[in-house]
Scaffold this active site. Structure first.
Site, PDB file in Angstrom:
ATOM      1  N   ASP A 275       0.836  -1.206   0.000  1.00 60.09           N
ATOM      2  CA  ASP A 275       0.000   0.000   0.000  1.00 60.09           C
ATOM      3  C   ASP A 275       0.873   1.260   0.000  1.00 60.09           C
ATOM      4  OD1 ASP A 275      -2.013   1.835   0.320  1.00 60.09           O
ATOM      5  OD2 ASP A 275      -2.807   0.992   2.187  1.00 60.09           O
ATOM      6  N   GLY A 315      -5.142   3.328  -8.022  1.00 59.23           N
ATOM      7  CA  GLY A 315      -5.331   3.548  -9.453  1.00 59.23           C
ATOM      8  C   GLY A 315      -4.446   4.644 -10.046  1.00 59.23           C
ATOM      9  N   ASP A 336     -10.461   4.183  -1.561  1.00 58.06           N
ATOM     10  CA  ASP A 336     -11.065   3.203  -0.646  1.00 58.06           C
ATOM     11  C   ASP A 336     -12.588   3.169  -0.775  1.00 58.06           C
ATOM     12  OD1 ASP A 336      -8.469   3.163   0.130  1.00 58.06           O
ATOM     13  OD2 ASP A 336      -8.877   3.412   2.271  1.00 58.06           O
TER      14      ASP A 336
END
Ligand code: GLA
Length: 527
Positions: A275, A315, A336
């Site tokens: 992440d 993205g 999210d």
């Protein structure tokens, strides 16, 4: 469509359901169907446990039915663990013909362990499950090579229920619940911890003297936890960031990627979510967006374990175009989902519509990830890592959510509370025919055929030549939605099967139409 790896002979992978369809093919009726879930009554939003009457799917029978992927990728010589997903009354006796040397199957648990053969090739295996009520056989193609996640990964992730409260015990309980609830029998296999297992910023030391990352006090025995997950035949996943700090301000992997990849493999993890969070090193240039992912991708591929690699960077920079080249098996296409406030519709619709745009980039080993299934008893992200409560989605919205994810060949990760699973939520999560849409070996992501006048139609071509179709009603009133054969580029008489009810509707020629409740869906297979 890009080129994706081929798998065992296609005849092997023909769905067993098709046989069932042929047997129960009734005399066709050419009228339009009345298909309605109609669950949006006033006052139905509060109590998910009150939703039992909206369960559409018949309970699996006592006879065995093997579920889950029909193709499965593994790297040469990696340790292998796989629990044959199978519904039916226990005890079931499992066997497997064609299992490669070095792997063994426990006939009573259905768990296969051992190591993947050294030679890269396809192994055609046949699983058999037998009990007093019947025998079920299913082909399973093990493709030994470079590519993992040949079908979208399925499992559970801790984020949207436990947030920074997550403990090792939650993870162990989730693994137990995956077995007990029947989710594992439907094909769910990854038990993944999200953020907050490492030390929080400020709680140094963060690493031991050799540089190995330290878990926080809520994770006294990570190896034991992973072993526990594996003892069920399930797989374990975890989370880190290429940045110095994770999104919740815990320790990330920046400049320690090598030590961390090694440690994750040593602990026995099978999945990594990577992440972006605080990643922005000095001198960072815009064209460097793939760089941290390439680095970790190479490190994961060099471990002696199969670690499925999930990119999470919301993205940015059209990740669908290059995610697979970093070794990524899936990449989040949006921000999210839990933070998405919908204006007219719940957030998942907007996330789904965005994710649908990139359908051409998805395929075996490389999936667009529209984020988790936030249903059941789930924590509200909008109030800041909120405590769990029943989802405020109506039953119809939940049918739409799961249908859309299956049609888009999305990774299926439930992220609500595994210890508070209710029958309605399980009905949404474990319908074997809906999961077969998601897990189809062809690996095509469904695309939008039509989106106008509050109607959304999505179609997914399946390996057996059939089409899975979702007719979604985005409006506030029940409406009839039609789809013509012309729009689908098909002709002749076709059988239409209702996948949520697991029932043939009948034979249709030229078009199919269905009455769809507000925010609901009619999910069918046309063949
Ligand atoms: C980001 C991710 C979420 C979750 C949190 C954890 O917001 O997109 O899925 O992992 O970080 O902090």
């Amino acid at each position: 469509m890009k080129n994706f790896p081929k798998h065992c002979s296609t005849s092997l992978n023909k769905s067993k359901i098709i046989n069932a369809f042929l047997i129960i093919l009734t005399a066709g009726f050419l009228s339009t169907s009345v298909y309605s879930v109609n669950s949006s009554d006033e006052g139905m939003r509060q109590e998910s446990s009150g939703y039992e009457r909206y369960i559409l799917t018949p309970e699996p029978g006592p006879e065995p039915r093997i579920n889950g992927p029909k193709v499965f990728g593994a790297r040469p010589k990696s340790p292998f663990i796989y629990r044959i997903p199978c519904t039916g009354e226990r005890p079931i006796v499992f066997s497997a013909a064609g299992l490669p040397a070095g792997m063994s199957l426990n006939g009573s648990t259905g768990i296969i362990t051992g190591s993947v053969p050294g030679e890269s090739k396809d192994y055609e295996i046949e699983f058999v499950a037998e009990n007093g009520h019947g025998t079920y056989k299913r082909a399973f193609c093990l493709i030994v090579g470079d590519t993992l996640a040949l079908t979208p990964p399925m499992g559970w992730n801790s984020w949207y229920i436990h947030y920074n409260r997550v403990t090792e015990q939650h993870m162990r309980n989730a693994a137990d619940a995956m077995i007990e609830s029947g989710m594992a029998d439907a094909g769910y296999m990854y038990v993944n911890i999200d953020d907050c297992w490492m030390k929080k910023r400020g709680d140094a030391p963060y690493r031991d003297k050799d540089g190995a990352i330290l878990p926080n006090d809520k994770f006294p025995d990570i190896k034991g936890m992973v072993d526990h997950i594996h003892s069920h035949g399930l797989r374990a996943g975890l989370y880190t960031s290429p940045g110095k700090w994770t999104c919740a301000n815990y320790v990330g992997s920046y400049s320690r990627e090598e030590e961390d990849a090694r440690k994750f493999a040593k602990w026995g993890f099978d999945f990594l979510k990577y992440d972006w969070c605080s990643y922005l090193p000095r001198g960072f240039r815009k064209k460097d967006y793939a760089r941290p992912y390439i680095k970790m991708g190479r490190l994961l591929a060099s471990q002696e374990r199969d670690i499925v690699y999930n990119l999470c960077q919301y993205g940015m920079k059209d990740v669908w175009e290059w995610g697979a080249r970093t070794g990524g098996n899936s990449w989040r296409t949006t921000g999210d989902l839990g933070l998405k406030k919908g204006k007219e519709l719940p957030g998942f619709y907007y996330i789904g519509l965005e994710n649908a745009k990139y359908h051409e980039y998805a395929g075996p080993g490389a999936w667009n990830d529209p984020d988790y299934l936030l249903i059941g008893w789930v924590g509200d992200a909008l109030v800041g890592m909120g405590e769990g409560k029943p989802t405020n989605l109506t039953p119809d919205e939940q049918y739409s959510y799961m249908s859309m994810w299956a049609l888009m060949a999305a990774p299926l990760f439930f992220s609500g509370d595994m210890e508070k699973l209710d029958p309605f939520t399980l009905n949404i999560l474990t319908n074997s025919e809906v999961i077969d849409v998601d897990q189809d070996p062809l690996g095509r992501q469904g695309h939008i055929i039509r989106h106008a006048d509050n109607q959304l139609i999505m179609a997914k071509p399946m390996e057996d030549g059939s089409l899975s179709i979702g007719l979604f009603n985005l409006g506030e009133e029940e409406m009839r939605i039609s789809i013509s054969w012309k729009e689908l580029s098909i002709d002749g008489e076709k059988t239409v099967r209702d996948l949520w009810r697991q029932k043939n509707i009948g034979a249709f020629n030229g078009k199919f139409s269905s009455i769809v409740p507000s925010h609901g869906v009619s999910l069918v297979k046309i063949y």
